[in-house]
Each structure stands twice: as C-alpha cells, then as structure tokens.
Design an enzyme around this catalytic site. Structure first.
Site, mmCIF file in Angstrom:
data_model
loop_
_atom_site.group_PDB
_atom_site.id
_atom_site.type_symbol
_atom_site.label_atom_id
_atom_site.label_comp_id
_atom_site.label_asym_id
_atom_site.label_seq_id
_atom_site.Cartn_x
_atom_site.Cartn_y
_atom_site.Cartn_z
ATOM 1 C CG ASN A 30 61.875 31.545 148.820
ATOM 2 O OD1 ASN A 30 60.878 31.509 148.443
ATOM 3 N ND2 ASN A 30 62.557 32.559 149.298
ATOM 4 C CG ASP A 40 64.125 35.728 145.654
ATOM 5 O OD1 ASP A 40 63.560 36.324 144.928
ATOM 6 O OD2 ASP A 40 63.550 34.768 146.405
ATOM 7 C CB SER A 123 72.082 26.127 144.851
ATOM 8 O OG SER A 123 70.739 25.703 144.790
HETATM 9 P P1 ADP Z 1 70.467 30.712 147.037
HETATM 10 O O1 ADP Z 1 69.468 30.773 147.972
HETATM 11 O O2 ADP Z 1 70.016 30.085 145.782
HETATM 12 O O3 ADP Z 1 71.860 30.058 147.629
HETATM 13 P P2 ADP Z 1 71.500 33.382 146.936
HETATM 14 O O4 ADP Z 1 70.825 34.653 146.583
HETATM 15 O O5 ADP Z 1 71.783 33.286 148.606
HETATM 16 O O6 ADP Z 1 70.791 32.244 146.438
HETATM 17 O O7 ADP Z 1 72.997 33.273 146.308
HETATM 18 C C1 ADP Z 1 73.065 32.896 144.939
HETATM 19 C C2 ADP Z 1 74.267 33.479 144.317
HETATM 20 O O8 ADP Z 1 73.851 34.746 143.869
HETATM 21 C C3 ADP Z 1 75.509 33.893 145.404
HETATM 22 O O9 ADP Z 1 76.542 33.428 144.621
HETATM 23 C C4 ADP Z 1 75.503 35.235 145.523
HETATM 24 O O10 ADP Z 1 76.572 35.839 145.573
HETATM 25 C C5 ADP Z 1 74.786 35.600 144.046
HETATM 26 N N1 ADP Z 1 74.231 37.233 144.158
HETATM 27 C C6 ADP Z 1 73.765 37.765 145.081
HETATM 28 N N2 ADP Z 1 73.235 39.081 144.739
HETATM 29 C C7 ADP Z 1 73.654 39.027 143.331
HETATM 30 C C8 ADP Z 1 73.235 40.105 142.330
HETATM 31 N N3 ADP Z 1 72.892 41.135 142.738
HETATM 32 N N4 ADP Z 1 73.821 39.694 141.121
HETATM 33 C C9 ADP Z 1 74.311 38.684 140.841
HETATM 34 N N5 ADP Z 1 74.598 37.523 141.878
HETATM 35 C C10 ADP Z 1 74.172 37.901 143.025
#
Ligand code: ADP
Length: 181
Positions: A30, A40, A123
């Site tokens: 973010n 994140d 995103s």
């Molecule tokens: P944003 O705020 O950019 O939407 P998010 O972290 O909420 O970011 O989600 C972005 C993508 O990362 C989603 O598709 C989520 O399923 C995925 N995600 C979450 N944890 C992991 C991980 N450990 N490795 C890979 N992808 C992940």
C-alpha cells in the site's frame, strides 16, 4: 501481439510467493509501505522485522510507482514494493495504474540486474480488481516490457488460488493465440 520468445519468458504457477526463490519478489504494497494484510503481510512476516525498518525510511510510494529494498530472510535478493490501484469500477484509470505497477517493478528489476522476478496478482485481493481484467492488463504490460528488455529473463506469477491460476491461464492462452509471426 508478442513473439513466442517473449511468451516463453512468462510463467504461471500456484503457490505462496514467499516460498519461491527469485532475484526479486514483487510485493502488492500500500502507499505507506508500512505493511498490511494479504500478500504484503505474508512477505513482511517471512522477511522479518528488518524489512519494515528499511521500508520506514522510504517515506511511502505513490500508486503505480515502485521502490526496492533488500529481501532479508526471503529466498530473494530484493523485494520490489508497488502499490496497486484500488478498483473503483474500472473507469478511474485503474488499468493504466496497474500497468504502471508492472512496468515500474520490471524497470527496477532490470536496473538491478535481476534475471528472475516473481509477482502476485497485484490489486486482486482487498483492492478488488476483477481477476480476468487484471490478468489482461498485467500480462500485456509484462509482455510489452519484455519485448524491449533482455532483463528480467524470466517472470513468474505465483497465484495463491487455483481459480486465480485458471483465470490467468485463460487470458494467457488468448493473448498467445494472437502472436505475431
Ligand atoms: P491488494 O491489496 O493489492 O489487492 P492483496 O494482498 O489483498 O493485495 O491480494 C493480492 C493477491 O495476492 C490476491 O490474489 C491474494 O490471493 C494473493 N496472495 C495473498 N497471499 C499470498 C501469498 N502468500 N503468495 C501469493 N499470493 C498471495
């Protein structure tokens, strides 16, 4: 559009991005760069507290830009942090901002001699970008960058869920089938 050679440098797998070795791991951050939930949070958790300490010194990052740090305990040399756009219906410049995230991250990776880069679906979690629309923008932006740059040699999306992987695969197949000769 895109040559077969360029598409051969793009890979899609399902998994946890914090466990995949690469020269650079991209974080869907973010704008504060001070950590959050989703990928994140997982990246900060796996890297250790030194990552947050380095991020604090950066003073944030605008949506669509990117910043680079060390990767600490992650199996990578660098983390590239890029805040994706929050999806607000698709007419608020989201596609341009999402494409800018990928281009900014790849520019930093190439400038730091990274041969391999992993991306999450930026995103597509809390920020609500529909996965197929995001995949079209993401794959197109990465293809365009790779057409013009020898580095990185290999870009891999590590998609967290099977449906996300299937969506990316479907879009990749459509884009590949319009390969220019
Ligand atoms: P944003 O705020 O950019 O939407 P998010 O972290 O909420 O970011 O989600 C972005 C993508 O990362 C989603 O598709 C989520 O399923 C995925 N995600 C979450 N944890 C992991 C991980 N450990 N490795 C890979 N992808 C992940």
């Amino acid at each position: 559009m895109g040559t077969a050679d360029t598409w051969g440098r793009i890979h899609l797998i399902q998994g946890d991005i914090t466990r995949e070795a690469a020269d650079a791991i991209v974080n869907a951050a973010n704008t504060s760069l001070l950590g959050g939930g989703g990928v994140d949070g997982a990246i900060h958790q796996a890297a250790g507290p030194e990552l947050l300490a380095e991020c604090r010194k950066l003073g944030g990052c605008p949506t669509g830009e990117a910043r680079i740090t060390s990767a600490y305990r992650l199996p990578a040399r660098y983390v590239i942090h890029t805040p994706g756009p929050v999806y607000r219906g698709g007419c608020q410049g989201e596609a341009e901002l999402l494409a800018a995230c990928y281009a900014s991250a790849l520019r930093l990776a190439a400038d730091h001699d990274c041969r391999t880069v992993t991306f999450p679906a930026i995103s597509c979690g809390v920020y609500g970008y529909p996965i197929e629309d995001a995949a079209r923008v993401a794959l197109g932006a990465v293809r365009d960058f790779l057409e013009r740059s020898a580095l990185p040699e290999r870009v891999t999306w590590v998609l967290f869920s099977q449906p996300d992987l299937a969506a990316y695969r479907g879009v990749l197949e459509k884009l590949r089938s319009s390969i220019s000769p």
